[in-house]
Design a protein around this motif. Sequence first.
Motif, PDB file in Angstrom:
ATOM      1  N   TRP A  69     -32.962   2.303   7.183  1.00 30.48           N
ATOM      2  CA  TRP A  69     -32.588   3.253   8.314  1.00 30.48           C
ATOM      3  C   TRP A  69     -31.266   3.635   8.439  1.00 30.48           C
ATOM      4  CZ3 TRP A  69     -35.675   1.200  13.035  1.00 30.48           C
ATOM      5  CH2 TRP A  69     -37.093   1.399  12.989  1.00 30.48           C
ATOM      6  N   SER A  70     -30.624   4.946   9.018  1.00 34.62           N
ATOM      7  CA  SER A  70     -29.394   5.134   8.983  1.00 34.62           C
ATOM      8  C   SER A  70     -29.478   5.636  10.640  1.00 34.62           C
ATOM      9  CB  SER A  70     -29.100   6.282   7.951  1.00 34.62           C
ATOM     10  OG  SER A  70     -27.514   6.849   8.495  1.00 34.62           O
ATOM     11  N   PHE A  71     -28.007   5.422  11.200  1.00 37.63           N
ATOM     12  CA  PHE A  71     -27.900   5.548  12.582  1.00 37.63           C
ATOM     13  C   PHE A  71     -26.630   6.525  12.557  1.00 37.63           C
ATOM     14  CE2 PHE A  71     -30.518   1.900  12.961  1.00 37.63           C
ATOM     15  CZ  PHE A  71     -31.372   2.245  13.931  1.00 37.63           C
ATOM     16  N   ALA A  72     -26.572   7.348  13.651  1.00 36.25           N
ATOM     17  CA  ALA A  72     -25.350   7.949  14.107  1.00 36.25           C
ATOM     18  C   ALA A  72     -24.814   7.144  15.142  1.00 36.25           C
ATOM     19  CB  ALA A  72     -25.893   9.386  14.656  1.00 36.25           C
ATOM     20  N   ILE A  73     -23.487   7.099  15.022  1.00 36.36           N
ATOM     21  CA  ILE A  73     -22.967   5.989  15.835  1.00 36.36           C
ATOM     22  C   ILE A  73     -21.735   6.964  16.897  1.00 36.36           C
ATOM     23  CG2 ILE A  73     -20.952   4.098  15.951  1.00 36.36           C
ATOM     24  CD1 ILE A  73     -23.950   3.249  14.675  1.00 36.36           C
ATOM     25  N   ASP A  74     -21.772   6.416  18.133  1.00 37.37           N
ATOM     26  CA  ASP A  74     -20.723   6.781  19.032  1.00 37.37           C
ATOM     27  C   ASP A  74     -19.695   6.073  18.692  1.00 37.37           C
ATOM     28  OD1 ASP A  74     -19.287   6.849  21.429  1.00 37.37           O
ATOM     29  OD2 ASP A  74     -20.866   8.189  22.487  1.00 37.37           O
ATOM     30  N   VAL A  75     -18.679   6.373  18.226  1.00 37.30           N
ATOM     31  CA  VAL A  75     -17.448   5.627  17.694  1.00 37.30           C
ATOM     32  C   VAL A  75     -16.657   5.204  18.844  1.00 37.30           C
ATOM     33  CG1 VAL A  75     -15.173   5.687  16.559  1.00 37.30           C
ATOM     34  CG2 VAL A  75     -17.188   7.082  15.577  1.00 37.30           C
ATOM     35  N   LEU A 281     -26.208   4.373  19.839  1.00 35.64           N
ATOM     36  CA  LEU A 281     -27.089   4.513  18.738  1.00 35.64           C
ATOM     37  C   LEU A 281     -27.958   5.809  18.869  1.00 35.64           C
ATOM     38  CD1 LEU A 281     -28.040   1.047  17.728  1.00 35.64           C
ATOM     39  CD2 LEU A 281     -26.123   2.263  16.685  1.00 35.64           C
ATOM     40  N   LYS A 282     -28.178   6.427  17.412  1.00 36.94           N
ATOM     41  CA  LYS A 282     -28.939   7.540  17.358  1.00 36.94           C
ATOM     42  C   LYS A 282     -29.580   7.458  16.135  1.00 36.94           C
ATOM     43  CE  LYS A 282     -30.437  12.465  17.898  1.00 36.94           C
ATOM     44  NZ  LYS A 282     -29.722  13.700  17.912  1.00 36.94           N
ATOM     45  N   LEU A 283     -31.017   7.124  15.808  1.00 42.61           N
ATOM     46  CA  LEU A 283     -31.752   6.915  14.723  1.00 42.61           C
ATOM     47  C   LEU A 283     -31.799   8.301  13.830  1.00 42.61           C
ATOM     48  CD1 LEU A 283     -33.043   5.288  12.581  1.00 42.61           C
ATOM     49  CD2 LEU A 283     -35.386   5.695  13.547  1.00 42.61           C
ATOM     50  N   LEU A 284     -31.227   8.694  12.593  1.00 47.43           N
ATOM     51  CA  LEU A 284     -31.102   9.653  11.889  1.00 47.43           C
ATOM     52  C   LEU A 284     -32.391   9.809  11.041  1.00 47.43           C
ATOM     53  CD1 LEU A 284     -27.281   9.899  11.010  1.00 47.43           C
ATOM     54  CD2 LEU A 284     -28.505  11.058  12.961  1.00 47.43           C
ATOM     55  N   THR A 285     -33.039   8.552  10.453  1.00 53.22           N
ATOM     56  CA  THR A 285     -33.783   8.656   9.587  1.00 53.22           C
ATOM     57  C   THR A 285     -35.367   9.088  10.097  1.00 53.22           C
ATOM     58  OG1 THR A 285     -32.905   6.738   8.529  1.00 53.22           O
ATOM     59  CG2 THR A 285     -35.172   7.103   7.925  1.00 53.22           C
ATOM     60  N   SER A 286     -35.961   9.915   9.394  1.00 52.24           N
ATOM     61  CA  SER A 286     -37.203  10.417  10.079  1.00 52.24           C
ATOM     62  C   SER A 286     -38.298   9.448   9.825  1.00 52.24           C
ATOM     63  CB  SER A 286     -37.835  11.647   9.501  1.00 52.24           C
ATOM     64  OG  SER A 286     -38.963  12.004   9.730  1.00 52.24           O
ATOM     65  N   LEU A 287     -39.208   9.157  10.841  1.00 54.60           N
ATOM     66  CA  LEU A 287     -40.276   8.109  10.683  1.00 54.60           C
ATOM     67  C   LEU A 287     -41.487   8.699  10.229  1.00 54.60           C
ATOM     68  CD1 LEU A 287     -39.859   6.317  14.204  1.00 54.60           C
ATOM     69  CD2 LEU A 287     -38.964   5.673  12.007  1.00 54.60           C
ATOM     70  N   ASP A 288     -41.314  10.320   9.793  1.00 57.16           N
ATOM     71  CA  ASP A 288     -42.622  10.723   9.501  1.00 57.16           C
ATOM     72  C   ASP A 288     -43.282  10.076   8.002  1.00 57.16           C
ATOM     73  OD1 ASP A 288     -42.454  12.475  11.390  1.00 57.16           O
ATOM     74  OD2 ASP A 288     -41.694  13.952  10.244  1.00 57.16           O
ATOM     75  N   ASN A 289     -42.255   9.390   7.255  1.00 55.47           N
ATOM     76  CA  ASN A 289     -42.571   8.869   5.955  1.00 55.47           C
ATOM     77  C   ASN A 289     -42.730   7.371   6.059  1.00 55.47           C
ATOM     78  OD1 ASN A 289     -43.237  11.636   4.843  1.00 55.47           O
ATOM     79  ND2 ASN A 289     -40.737  11.491   4.446  1.00 55.47           N
TER      80      ASN A 289
END
Length: 290
Positions: A69-75, A281-289
């Motif tokens: 997984w990859s997340f967007a981070i609030d710095v 945190l905000k999850l950037l990776t799609s869970l579709d796959n």
Amino acid sequence: MGWLCVFFSGAVLADGGVGAVRRQVQASMLVTGSIVVAQDGSVDSYTLDKQDKLPPLVLEVISKTVPHWSFAIDVADFQEYMRISQAKLLKTTMNLRVLAVAADSQQYSVSISKASFGEDASAEGKASSDRLTGKSLAAPRYPSKSLHDGVGGTVYVEVRIGRDGRVEDQVARQVNLHVIATESSMAIFRKDLANAAVEAARHWKFNPPTSGREAGLQHWYALIPVNFCPDVRCAQEAYGKWVGYVPGPNTPAPWHDDPGALAENSDAMPAGVAFQPDRRLKLLTSLDNS
């Protein structure tokens, strides 16, 4: 897989017009734990609660998915967290909704359908100066119609909390039912349970944070899953066991700063927990796959 053990708290309430509802039934389990994220948004590590109770296939799906997984981070929030905690990695609670769908008569597809990250704000009497905590979260009255008909389900109530700790706004985001009936009957039961949960939420009280970045906010948000169980068969979602339910539509909160917040992941959290999303945190990776 235990697909044939999918249970409902009530019987089928009508013989006609339930075919479409049957096709909406999902078998899933909620897996809880924690995740550690680096400042670049990559996953450093994760842990699962009661791992020995989880089916091997579920463990395998999670192990092949979560580390990538990859997340967007609030710095700004991340740096504040590091300053206070002296930690170089961010750790937060992780809740996963694992879904099993029949691919054919003999095989099933298992995937992570929902994921949420945040804190439990429902620990009444355990005030924390830097985050929202529960003060008085009385359970709702079981609505008589649903109780009489043996209808159980979970209502996901989102609330907006003011600086005095009182609930300013509330909405039933989603109602998942443990019963099969006609579409019209399902709508009536969802409204019945939602009204009871929302009425109780009007009287809930919280302890707002008094220090840290959260203390300067004008209001706070929390999502609380409320369980309605007419008998012992649905008293608790047994950890590591597949559970059947009919998911309801998701209704965004019109008063939220971000109306779409939590819209995709409202049922990825334990019942009875006042869930406060981790805005760092905000999850950037799609869970579709997954």
